[in-house]
Design a protein around this motif. Structure first.
Motif, short mmCIF file in Angstrom:
data_model
loop_
_atom_site.label_atom_id
_atom_site.label_comp_id
_atom_site.label_asym_id
_atom_site.label_seq_id
_atom_site.Cartn_x
_atom_site.Cartn_y
_atom_site.Cartn_z
N GLU A 219 0.95 -1.26 -0.05
CA GLU A 219 -0.12 -0.10 -0.26
C GLU A 219 0.92 1.10 0.17
O GLU A 219 0.64 2.16 -0.67
CB GLU A 219 -0.78 0.06 1.32
N THR A 220 1.94 1.29 1.08
CA THR A 220 2.88 2.15 0.94
C THR A 220 3.79 2.58 -0.33
O THR A 220 4.41 3.67 -0.36
CB THR A 220 3.43 2.60 2.18
N THR A 221 4.02 1.61 -0.87
CA THR A 221 5.06 1.43 -1.86
C THR A 221 6.60 1.51 -0.90
O THR A 221 6.51 2.13 0.16
CB THR A 221 5.02 2.23 -2.94
N PRO A 222 7.76 1.56 -1.73
CA PRO A 222 9.00 1.65 -1.01
C PRO A 222 9.40 3.27 -1.08
O PRO A 222 10.24 3.55 -0.61
CB PRO A 222 9.92 1.09 -1.83
N PHE A 223 8.56 4.04 -1.38
CA PHE A 223 8.91 5.65 -1.41
C PHE A 223 8.00 6.53 -0.56
O PHE A 223 6.84 6.17 -0.42
CB PHE A 223 8.58 5.85 -2.98
N GLU A 224 8.59 7.42 -0.02
CA GLU A 224 8.04 8.60 0.64
C GLU A 224 7.42 9.65 -0.50
O GLU A 224 6.21 9.99 -0.02
CB GLU A 224 8.71 9.18 1.55
N ALA A 225 7.99 9.86 -1.49
CA ALA A 225 7.46 10.93 -2.28
C ALA A 225 6.40 10.55 -3.13
O ALA A 225 6.40 9.47 -3.77
CB ALA A 225 8.90 11.54 -3.19
N PRO A 226 5.43 11.20 -3.20
CA PRO A 226 4.29 10.88 -3.99
C PRO A 226 4.58 10.47 -5.52
O PRO A 226 4.01 9.59 -6.04
CB PRO A 226 3.21 11.97 -3.76
N ARG A 227 5.30 11.50 -5.80
CA ARG A 227 5.75 10.93 -7.25
C ARG A 227 6.31 9.69 -7.53
O ARG A 227 5.95 9.02 -8.68
CB ARG A 227 6.74 12.20 -7.82
N ASP A 228 7.26 9.26 -6.93
CA ASP A 228 8.07 8.07 -6.90
C ASP A 228 6.94 7.03 -6.50
O ASP A 228 6.97 5.91 -7.18
CB ASP A 228 9.19 8.12 -5.99
N ALA A 229 6.19 7.06 -5.30
CA ALA A 229 5.16 6.03 -5.16
C ALA A 229 4.21 5.75 -6.12
O ALA A 229 4.00 4.56 -6.52
CB ALA A 229 4.55 6.35 -3.63
N GLN A 230 3.80 6.87 -6.81
CA GLN A 230 2.77 6.65 -8.02
C GLN A 230 3.49 5.97 -9.12
O GLN A 230 2.99 5.06 -9.89
CB GLN A 230 2.18 7.84 -8.25
N ALA A 231 4.76 6.46 -9.56
CA ALA A 231 5.49 5.61 -10.53
C ALA A 231 5.76 4.12 -10.19
O ALA A 231 5.48 3.47 -11.37
CB ALA A 231 6.83 6.37 -10.71
N TRP A 232 5.86 3.94 -9.03
CA TRP A 232 6.20 2.49 -8.66
C TRP A 232 4.76 1.77 -8.73
O TRP A 232 4.69 0.66 -9.29
CB TRP A 232 6.32 2.54 -7.14
#
Length: 278
Positions: A219-232
């Motif tokens: 759910e959270t992905t390995p990323f904090e930044a919304p841009r990176d999380a959405q790319a994941w």
């Protein structure tokens, strides 16, 4: 510590190994298997086909799966194989930059020696998604199905994302070089040394369409930044839509550490894969 940045770094820095594990499970036997001058430790819990092979993420050894292995053995009765990649657990260290092709060869060689070359359910977490991809490409006939657990997929590693990761983590790499070495830091430096070349090559790879796969995304992905999380999320969605035998599953209420946050999601994906095979 929360996940931040690329998955290859997240797996190395954020998920430290849980010690002692496979021996504590009580049923696994360890076999040291040699290839190209080094030995890799494989841990085998006896059972029947299909064989479940579990590959942990960066910076982790086979103990990452210690809580899940006995549950899978109870639920499925399958033989279960975990292993320690070079430099971790009981396996020998291999000097130099990380080589995903060599890591794939270590796994393939071990499975050959153990006779696990058909009816394999391959479960790969984090950076192990790269090993799973190359193994599936080389030996699609070995693999009955795969479960990718918040794993690296080729679609994610565009040139723009690779450049962004390199810039973002340059200070961390510098600090790691200056700090006292640990197994995790040595792996981090080995991965970073070959990251650009490895990621660009992986971006060009493709999962074989004949091998069914369930793609689990935290759910959270390995990323904090919304841009990176959405790319994941977008990369995994794109991967899942490339063939009719692929399924995307969101692990609600889970961090990148899906095996501990939502082991039930992984267990269900494996059970569904076994049921579909039957």
């Amino acid at each position: 510590m929360q996940a931040a940045g690329s998955l290859w770094l997240a797996g190395l820095l954020l998920l430290m190994p849980v010690t002692g594990a496979m021996a504590e499970a009580g049923a696994a036997a360890t076999q040291m298997i040699a290839r190209d001058g080094h030995r890799t430790a494989f841990h085998v819990t006896p059972g029947h086909l299909p064989v479940i092979v579990l590959d942990a993420g960066g910076g982790l050894d086979s103990s990452y799966w210690s809580a899940l292995v006995p549950e899978l053995a109870k639920q499925t009765g399958s033989k279960i194989i975990t292993y320690d990649r070079a430099g971790f657990g009981a396996s020998d260290e291999v000097k130099g930059p990380w080589d995903v092709k060599s890591a794939t060869a270590d796994l393939a060689n071990g499975l050959k020696v153990l006779g696990a070359t058909h009816d394999v359910i391959l479960v790969a977490h984090s950076i192990a998604g790269e090993i799973a991809t190359y193994l599936a490409r080389q030996h699609p006939d070995w693999i009955a199905g795969a479960v990718l657990v918040d794993a690296n997929v080729p679609e994610f590693f565009t040139d723009d994302r690779i450049d962004r990761m390199n810039k973002m983590y340059a200070p961390i790499i510098a600090a790691t070089k200056a700090a006292p070495p640990t197994n995790a830091s040595r792996q981090l430096l080995a991965v970073s040394a070959s990251f650009t070349e490895t990621a660009r090559a992986f971006h060009k790879a493709s999962w074989p369409v004949s091998v069914p796969v369930t793609v689990i995304v935290s759910e959270t992905t390995p990323f904090e930044a919304p841009r990176d999380a959405q790319a994941w999320r977008d990369a995994h969605r794109q991967f899942a839509t490339r063939a009719a035998n692929r399924q995307l599953v969101i692990a609600d209420k889970s961090s990148h550490d899906v095996a501990h946050d939502r082991p039930d999601v992984i267990a269900k994906a494996i059970a569904d894969m076994i049921a579909a095979k039957r």
